[in-house]
Scaffold this active site. Structure first.
Site, PDB file in Angstrom:
ATOM      1  N   LYS A  59       0.829  -1.192   0.000  1.00 33.11           N
ATOM      2  CA  LYS A  59       0.000   0.000   0.000  1.00 33.11           C
ATOM      3  C   LYS A  59       0.871   1.252   0.000  1.00 33.11           C
ATOM      4  O   LYS A  59       0.661   2.175  -0.799  1.00 33.11           O
ATOM      5  CB  LYS A  59      -0.908  -0.015   1.234  1.00 33.11           C
ATOM      6  CG  LYS A  59      -2.110   0.885   1.142  1.00 33.11           C
ATOM      7  CD  LYS A  59      -2.933   0.808   2.430  1.00 33.11           C
ATOM      8  CE  LYS A  59      -3.670  -0.506   2.568  1.00 33.11           C
ATOM      9  NZ  LYS A  59      -4.302  -0.657   3.896  1.00 33.11           N
ATOM     10  N   ARG A 105      -3.205   3.415   8.483  1.00 33.10           N
ATOM     11  CA  ARG A 105      -3.542   2.239   7.668  1.00 33.10           C
ATOM     12  C   ARG A 105      -2.411   1.221   7.662  1.00 33.10           C
ATOM     13  O   ARG A 105      -1.258   1.564   7.499  1.00 33.10           O
ATOM     14  CB  ARG A 105      -3.813   2.671   6.220  1.00 33.10           C
ATOM     15  CG  ARG A 105      -4.634   3.927   6.101  1.00 33.10           C
ATOM     16  CD  ARG A 105      -4.723   4.434   4.664  1.00 33.10           C
ATOM     17  NE  ARG A 105      -5.354   3.492   3.766  1.00 33.10           N
ATOM     18  CZ  ARG A 105      -5.365   3.630   2.439  1.00 33.10           C
ATOM     19  NH1 ARG A 105      -4.731   4.650   1.873  1.00 33.10           N
ATOM     20  NH2 ARG A 105      -5.976   2.739   1.690  1.00 33.10           N
ATOM     21  N   GLY A 134      -8.075  -6.885   4.202  1.00 31.09           N
ATOM     22  CA  GLY A 134      -8.982  -6.928   5.343  1.00 31.09           C
ATOM     23  C   GLY A 134      -8.443  -7.669   6.556  1.00 31.09           C
ATOM     24  O   GLY A 134      -9.148  -7.824   7.546  1.00 31.09           O
ATOM     25  N   MET A 173      -5.608  -6.993   8.430  1.00 34.55           N
ATOM     26  CA  MET A 173      -5.075  -6.174   9.508  1.00 34.55           C
ATOM     27  C   MET A 173      -5.929  -4.925   9.652  1.00 34.55           C
ATOM     28  O   MET A 173      -6.951  -4.795   9.026  1.00 34.55           O
ATOM     29  CB  MET A 173      -3.621  -5.858   9.230  1.00 34.55           C
ATOM     30  CG  MET A 173      -2.749  -7.091   9.352  1.00 34.55           C
ATOM     31  SD  MET A 173      -1.049  -6.706   9.060  1.00 34.55           S
ATOM     32  CE  MET A 173      -1.128  -6.069   7.425  1.00 34.55           C
ATOM     33  N   ARG A 191      -3.339  -1.529  -6.459  1.00 35.17           N
ATOM     34  CA  ARG A 191      -2.508  -2.743  -6.399  1.00 35.17           C
ATOM     35  C   ARG A 191      -2.903  -3.641  -7.569  1.00 35.17           C
ATOM     36  O   ARG A 191      -3.982  -3.468  -8.157  1.00 35.17           O
ATOM     37  CB  ARG A 191      -2.717  -3.483  -5.083  1.00 35.17           C
ATOM     38  CG  ARG A 191      -4.157  -3.953  -4.919  1.00 35.17           C
ATOM     39  CD  ARG A 191      -4.394  -4.565  -3.549  1.00 35.17           C
ATOM     40  NE  ARG A 191      -5.825  -4.573  -3.284  1.00 35.17           N
ATOM     41  CZ  ARG A 191      -6.384  -4.531  -2.082  1.00 35.17           C
ATOM     42  NH1 ARG A 191      -5.630  -4.481  -1.022  1.00 35.17           N
ATOM     43  NH2 ARG A 191      -7.678  -4.546  -1.945  1.00 35.17           N
ATOM     44  N   HIS A 248      -0.668 -41.687   1.783  1.00 38.19           N
ATOM     45  CA  HIS A 248      -0.997 -42.515   0.636  1.00 38.19           C
ATOM     46  C   HIS A 248      -2.145 -41.906  -0.172  1.00 38.19           C
ATOM     47  O   HIS A 248      -2.068 -41.751  -1.395  1.00 38.19           O
ATOM     48  CB  HIS A 248      -1.356 -43.919   1.111  1.00 38.19           C
ATOM     49  CG  HIS A 248      -1.705 -44.852   0.004  1.00 38.19           C
ATOM     50  ND1 HIS A 248      -3.012 -45.109  -0.361  1.00 38.19           N
ATOM     51  CD2 HIS A 248      -0.921 -45.550  -0.840  1.00 38.19           C
ATOM     52  CE1 HIS A 248      -3.005 -45.945  -1.383  1.00 38.19           C
ATOM     53  NE2 HIS A 248      -1.752 -46.239  -1.692  1.00 38.19           N
ATOM     54  N   ARG A 291       5.992 -46.469 -11.789  1.00 38.77           N
ATOM     55  CA  ARG A 291       6.154 -47.278 -10.579  1.00 38.77           C
ATOM     56  C   ARG A 291       5.577 -48.659 -10.843  1.00 38.77           C
ATOM     57  O   ARG A 291       4.360 -48.815 -10.924  1.00 38.77           O
ATOM     58  CB  ARG A 291       5.391 -46.640  -9.418  1.00 38.77           C
ATOM     59  CG  ARG A 291       5.852 -45.253  -9.017  1.00 38.77           C
ATOM     60  CD  ARG A 291       4.911 -44.755  -7.924  1.00 38.77           C
ATOM     61  NE  ARG A 291       5.345 -43.524  -7.303  1.00 38.77           N
ATOM     62  CZ  ARG A 291       4.888 -42.327  -7.656  1.00 38.77           C
ATOM     63  NH1 ARG A 291       4.011 -42.201  -8.627  1.00 38.77           N
ATOM     64  NH2 ARG A 291       5.313 -41.258  -7.023  1.00 38.77           N
ATOM     65  N   SER A 304      18.053 -39.961 -11.383  1.00 29.69           N
ATOM     66  CA  SER A 304      16.751 -39.352 -11.119  1.00 29.69           C
ATOM     67  C   SER A 304      16.644 -39.130  -9.618  1.00 29.69           C
ATOM     68  O   SER A 304      16.745 -40.084  -8.836  1.00 29.69           O
ATOM     69  CB  SER A 304      15.626 -40.267 -11.614  1.00 29.69           C
ATOM     70  OG  SER A 304      14.388 -39.695 -11.291  1.00 29.69           O
ATOM     71  N   CYS A 343      12.002 -36.949  -9.869  1.00 28.00           N
ATOM     72  CA  CYS A 343      10.702 -37.595 -10.016  1.00 28.00           C
ATOM     73  C   CYS A 343       9.912 -37.625  -8.707  1.00 28.00           C
ATOM     74  O   CYS A 343       8.920 -38.304  -8.591  1.00 28.00           O
ATOM     75  CB  CYS A 343      10.870 -39.011 -10.549  1.00 28.00           C
ATOM     76  SG  CYS A 343      11.773 -40.074  -9.413  1.00 28.00           S
ATOM     77  N   TYR A 345      15.379 -32.338 -16.547  1.00 30.04           N
ATOM     78  CA  TYR A 345      13.926 -32.457 -16.568  1.00 30.04           C
ATOM     79  C   TYR A 345      13.342 -32.601 -15.167  1.00 30.04           C
ATOM     80  O   TYR A 345      14.052 -32.939 -14.221  1.00 30.04           O
ATOM     81  CB  TYR A 345      13.476 -33.649 -17.433  1.00 30.04           C
ATOM     82  CG  TYR A 345      13.811 -35.017 -16.867  1.00 30.04           C
ATOM     83  CD1 TYR A 345      12.957 -35.631 -15.954  1.00 30.04           C
ATOM     84  CD2 TYR A 345      14.961 -35.690 -17.258  1.00 30.04           C
ATOM     85  CE1 TYR A 345      13.264 -36.884 -15.436  1.00 30.04           C
ATOM     86  CE2 TYR A 345      15.271 -36.942 -16.751  1.00 30.04           C
ATOM     87  CZ  TYR A 345      14.409 -37.539 -15.833  1.00 30.04           C
ATOM     88  OH  TYR A 345      14.696 -38.766 -15.317  1.00 30.04           O
TER      89      TYR A 345
HETATM   90  P1  ADP Z   1      -7.585  -2.345   3.773  1.00 27.88           P
HETATM   91  O1  ADP Z   1      -6.142  -2.666   3.653  1.00 27.88           O
HETATM   92  O2  ADP Z   1      -8.321  -3.258   4.666  1.00 27.88           O
HETATM   93  O3  ADP Z   1      -8.218  -2.131   2.436  1.00 27.88           O
HETATM   94  P2  ADP Z   1      -7.311   0.504   3.998  1.00 27.88           P
HETATM   95  O4  ADP Z   1      -6.136   1.048   4.726  1.00 27.88           O
HETATM   96  O5  ADP Z   1      -7.226   0.512   2.523  1.00 27.88           O
HETATM   97  O6  ADP Z   1      -7.653  -0.942   4.547  1.00 27.88           O
HETATM   98  O7  ADP Z   1      -8.557   1.347   4.465  1.00 27.88           O
HETATM   99  C1  ADP Z   1      -9.870   0.960   4.156  1.00 27.88           C
HETATM  100  C2  ADP Z   1     -10.631   2.104   3.562  1.00 27.88           C
HETATM  101  O8  ADP Z   1     -10.616   3.225   4.417  1.00 27.88           O
HETATM  102  C3  ADP Z   1     -10.062   2.607   2.275  1.00 27.88           C
HETATM  103  O9  ADP Z   1     -10.491   1.852   1.204  1.00 27.88           O
HETATM  104  C4  ADP Z   1     -10.642   4.001   2.208  1.00 27.88           C
HETATM  105  O10 ADP Z   1     -11.933   3.963   1.667  1.00 27.88           O
HETATM  106  C5  ADP Z   1     -10.701   4.410   3.653  1.00 27.88           C
HETATM  107  N1  ADP Z   1      -9.586   5.303   3.955  1.00 27.88           N
HETATM  108  C6  ADP Z   1      -8.359   4.983   4.367  1.00 27.88           C
HETATM  109  N2  ADP Z   1      -7.606   6.090   4.508  1.00 27.88           N
HETATM  110  C7  ADP Z   1      -8.363   7.118   4.152  1.00 27.88           C
HETATM  111  C8  ADP Z   1      -8.165   8.522   4.063  1.00 27.88           C
HETATM  112  N3  ADP Z   1      -7.001   9.084   4.364  1.00 27.88           N
HETATM  113  N4  ADP Z   1      -9.191   9.285   3.671  1.00 27.88           N
HETATM  114  C9  ADP Z   1     -10.379   8.717   3.364  1.00 27.88           C
HETATM  115  N5  ADP Z   1     -10.644   7.420   3.414  1.00 27.88           N
HETATM  116  C10 ADP Z   1      -9.649   6.621   3.812  1.00 27.88           C
HETATM  117 MG    MG Z   2      -7.700  -0.930   1.061  1.00 27.64          MG
END
Ligand code: ADP
Ligand code: MG
Ligand code: MG
Length: 883
Positions: free
Chosen positions: A25, A95, A104, A106, A337, A455, A566, A775, A843, A863
């Site tokens: 990120k 974040r 989702g 962390m 990403r 097995h 085998r 082998s 193998c 191979y």
């Molecule tokens: P995850 O990795 O779980 O996607 P994010 O860090 O991307 O978590 O945060 C989830 C959501 O929170 C983002 O998709 C965005 O919509 C919102 N968010 C995060 N940072 C900001 C920010 N600085 N301003 C507005 N929305 C934010």
């Molecule tokens: Mg995100």
């Protein structure tokens, strides 16, 4: 060390190549900022600080505090706002983000910097409703993520308030409602003995602390375990200026993909929610609208979004998954990403990006992951979401694919049901070679015990049959033919004939007859990619196959020969065969008629099989391994079946039952894996080697007579010393001569050895003088180099090892490159020093594992050999290793 990398539009020292240090990120936020996209300013705290955090006992390093304050100062200057200042409040999000995306998993906290005083100033500036909406969001997220107050405590207040007002959606709450909610949330805090820190800095540092902590919460650990993510430093933390999608009806938040992640179609695909913040889209609070509707509602913003995402895709050279927010008619980019995708989409996207000139053919080959190809090759469930309620348990995903059938509990029952045209799933505590017939007719295999190389797992993978192993939560009553387990808190019984489904890709065991769909491969597209794959790779890909049918499947999948046939599997395939094997074993007298007859009968079976295999593999090498397993594997377990067998054999061989019993019991060993097996069998029973070699040459001769082209490669298993090799080679040459003399046809053949005990690897220089090829049998080589039993280790301790990080991966899954790999390297070097053109292959099960294949490519093997259905994946992995 440098702990912080700031970013703002047009500016950043970080870039997309720095994922390891800045997390995915963070690196991409820096990259988007560099590209001039409208990214809210902020900074990334490196993953090394996460390591530092754990090193100093889960504390934020002293220096970091100062550095964060300075970095915030930089953002304040740029924004003309101030963190914690009621008159010009600046809010931040904190974040998480590791090098590998863990969606989702962390934590993230939004709207940091509000308190009772700041919210008043915030309201004066931007309006009451908006200000208190942000405040209640902060209270809820901070309470949940940072202080661990159960999420439901907030949810129930929110639900109650909306119910009392008779409203459905959050957006319908007015300023007064939100103010009430803030007060109620504070009560939730109080009830839990907590408070929201009023000092914004304290909020900030606690937020950063929580993100670092979230690296090691159970679900994050579990996710890394399941996805085999190892060797990362930790998570980075991104502190970023808040932008507000919840400011008004000209604001909103959305997520989109530059191509459809399900089918790969080139279109902007995603969702958008007006007047909403952050997770609202994902959380399903209101139904978001399809992204394309933005074109009508806010055309200029939509145009800008299309321009940005198109630019990003070109720049990143891959399909992008993008998160964005619109604040009062201005577009902000919050994340991008490479998007996750299905196998179908991966194939289409790779081909189309190449067609559009964005990537090269090699890059297209790199873009399709082995697991994508795997998906494309197996039948799948129509909809994996549909059956969640019916999931009984989750075991080891031992062999991928979807299987649906009726429950049976023994191999005989499987064959019986199958003969009536029923589809069956064979459910056993564990399987043994005696079950192979029943296993073969089953759609899928389910076991309660045993690991990834048990097995059941090995055999199933060999056939490409779905298999789920080691389901300890299931209880089988073999007598009553009942499967018992707990589902949604109550005990459930399933009986023979009940429908059950297996997802071998995820390890899920599912009640009922779930709907399947055929693997959707438009042959043309896959063919096109595979042609690029074959051009790029250096390693040849052979297959492990014991029957003409398997050989043909493998050939269709692109196998360039057989790397492991085998021979013992042929002995199991019918009742007559196993009976002959048992007579051969039980008869002691070498010269006795019974022994000769048994050997002659087996030779006939083998000759017939080899003819079929040579024909199927016409023109390609066929590597045949002489008999390998300990002989007692051909016998039933002790007990009634064994007693009956002894009686029967005594009759057939005209011997006393006691004598037969003594003979067969004499075969049992305390440590059979290191016992009388491999070439040791052929040395103690030279007649077996002789019989097998004759069968091979007779079959080869017959095929040559019929106009075929045969390349038999005979392989001696478990060799440790040169004298063992010499002993067996002499028998093989003699058999060849005998057949040549008898038929007048001389077949060209090779004799080689397996390298599967450490001594053989060390003696490779000498062995090479006696072998046309090596082998590597990496299953045994791993077992013997580590000194751990491949049959027991998984259940007993290997899972503890991988969980604790004592081993990064199961060495039976992915070759242990530094240890067992060293053995391979030594053998390669010493073998080639003696014989530069020595042919080298592998193998073991590792021959189908992409990471291991990368290693085999590097050490210069010729191979790899893997199961027929794994062949396309091995081809792909070999290409990716070579690029
Ligand atoms: P995850 O990795 O779980 O996607 P994010 O860090 O991307 O978590 O945060 C989830 C959501 O929170 C983002 O998709 C965005 O919509 C919102 N968010 C995060 N940072 C900001 C920010 N600085 N301003 C507005 N929305 C934010
Ligand atoms: Mg995100
Ligand atoms: Mg072996």
């Amino acid at each position: 060390i440098r702990r912080i990398y700031p970013f703002s539009r047009g500016n950043s020292d970080g870039d997309k190549s720095m994922k390891e240090l800045l997390g995915g990120k963070g690196a991409n936020l820096c990259e988007m900022a560099r590209c001039g996209l409208n990214v809210p300013p902020g900074f990334t705290i490196t993953t090394e600080v996460c390591q530092e955090f754990y090193r100093c006992g889960e504390k934020l390093p002293e220096e970091l505090l100062t550095e964060v304050r300075n970095a915030v100062g930089g953002v304040e200057a740029e924004m003309g706002l101030k963190f914690g200042d009621p008159k010009a409040p600046l809010l931040f999000s904190v974040r998480s983000g590791a090098a590998v995306s863990m969606p989702g998993m962390m934590d993230t906290v939004l709207n940091l910097g509000l308190n009772d005083e700041v919210v008043v100033g915030f309201a004066a500036k931007y309006g009451d409703r908006f200000a208190y909406d942000c405040y209640r969001r902060l209270l809820q997220m901070f309470g949940d993520v940072v202080l661990g107050i159960p999420h439901e405590h907030f949810e129930s207040k929110l639900t109650a308030l909306k119910a009392a007002k008779g409203i459905q959606y959050d957006v319908q709450m007015d300023a007064e409602d939100l103010r009430t909610l803030v007060a109620q949330y504070k009560e939730v805090y109080a009830a839990d003995g907590k408070v929201l820190p009023q000092d914004p800095w304290e909020q900030m540092f606690m937020g950063i602390y929580a993100v670092f902590k979230s690296w090691n919460i159970p679900r994050a650990i579990k996710y890394r375990e399941i996805n085999k993510i190892t060797g990362l430093k930790g998570t980075a933390v991104n502190v970023q200026t808040m932008v507000y999608g919840n400011m008004s009806d000209t604001s909103g938040t959305g997520v989109c993909f530059t191509r459809n992640p399900a089918n790969g179609e080139r279109e902007l695909f995603g969702e958008f929610l007006i007047n909403a913040q952050g997770e609202d889209v994902v959380a399903g609070i209101r139904t978001p609208m399809p992204i394309k509707l933005m074109a009508d509602i806010m055309p200029p913003i939509y145009a800008e979004l299309v321009a940005n995402t198109t630019m990003l895709e070109k720049h990143m050279k891959d399909m992008q998954d993008v998160e964005f927010t619109v604040q009062e008619g201005r577009l902000y980019m919050l994340q991008c990403r490479n998007g996750k995708r299905t196998g179908t989409a991966a194939l289409r996207i790779a081909l189309e990006l190449e067609g559009e000139g964005l990537i090269t053919k090699d890059e297209a080959v790199l873009m399709v992951e082995p697991r994508h190809l795997d998906q494309l090759l197996h039948p799948q469930f129509e909809d994996e979401k549909k059956y969640v309620e019916d999931v009984i348990t989750r075991g080891l995903a031992a062999s991928p694919g979807a299987a649906v059938g009726r429950l049976v509990f023994s191999a005989e029952d499987a064959e019986e049901w199958r003969s009536r045209g029923e589809r069956v799933i064979l459910c056993r505590h564990e399987t043994s070679p005696e079950d192979v017939g029943g296993m073969h007719v089953s759609e899928g295999i389910l076991t309660c015990r045993g690991g990834m190389t048990s097995h059941a797992a090995v055999v199933a993978r060999g056939w490409g049959k779905p298999c789920v192993c080691g389901c300890e939560a299931l209880h089988i009553d073999l007598k009553q033919k009942v499967l018992t387990f707990e589902l949604h808190g109550s005990e459930v019984h399933m009986r023979e004939g009940d429908w059950i489904s297996l997802n071998g890709t995820t390890g899920e065991v599912i009640k009922g007859q779930q709907a399947l769909k055929e693997a959707q491969v438009t042959g043309g597209d896959l063919g096109k990619l595979m042609a690029w794959v074959d051009k790029a790779r250096r390693l040849r890909v052979l297959t492990n196959a014991d029957t003409p049918e398997d050989a043909l499947v493998a050939r269709t999948n692109g196998a360039q020969g057989i790397g492991l046939c085998r021979t013992e599997h042929m002995f199991f395939s019918t009742h007559e065969r196993i009976a002959a094997v048992r007579r051969m074993i039980a008869e002691e007298e070498l010269e006795s008629d019974h022994k000769m007859e048994a050997l002659e009968e087996l030779k006939g079976y083998q000759r017939q099989d080899f003819e079929g295999i040579f024909t199927a593999m016409d023109g390609l090498p066929v590597t045949i391994r002489l008999l390998d397993p300990p002989l007692h594997e051909f016998l039933p377990q002790e007990g009634a079946a064994m007693d009956a067998l002894c009686k029967q054999l005594a009759e057939e061989l005209h011997a006393s039952v006691e004598r037969v019993e003594a003979r067969l019991n004499g075969l049992r060993e305390v440590n059979p894996m290191m016992g009388l097996r491999g070439c040791r069998l052929g040395i103690v029973h030279p007649e077996i080697t002789d019989m097998q070699a004759q069968a091979i040459f007779e079959a080869a001769t017959a095929v040559v007579k019929a106009g075929g082209h045969v390349h038999p490669h005979i392989m001696v298993p478990l060799v440790a010393t040169t004298d063992e090799m010499d002993h067996q080679v002499a028998i093989i040459h003699a058999a060849a001569k005998k057949v040549a003399d008898a038929t007048g046809i001389k077949v060209r053949y090779k004799v080689g050895t397996m390298i599967e005990v450490p001594r053989a690897a060390l003696q490779a220089g000498l062995l090479a003088a006696r072998a046309d090829f090596f082998s590597f049998g990496t299953n045994d080589l791993t077992q013997m180099t580590f000194g751990i039993s491949r049959d027991d280790a998984q259940a007993k301790f290997l899972s503890h090892y991988t969980r604790q990080g004592i081993l990064q991966t199961d060495p039976f899954d992915t070759l242990d490159v530094i240890g067992v790999g060293e053995m391979v390297k030594i053998a390669v070097e010493r073998g080639r020093a003696t014989k530069p053109d020595l042919e080298l292959g592998i193998c073991g099960e590792h021959g189908g594992d992409p990471n291991s294949i990368a290693f085999f490519n590097k050490v210069g093997l010729d191979y790899v050999s893997c199961s027929p259905l794994r062949v396309p994946i091995a081809r792909l992995a070999a290409a990716q290793a070579a690029i």
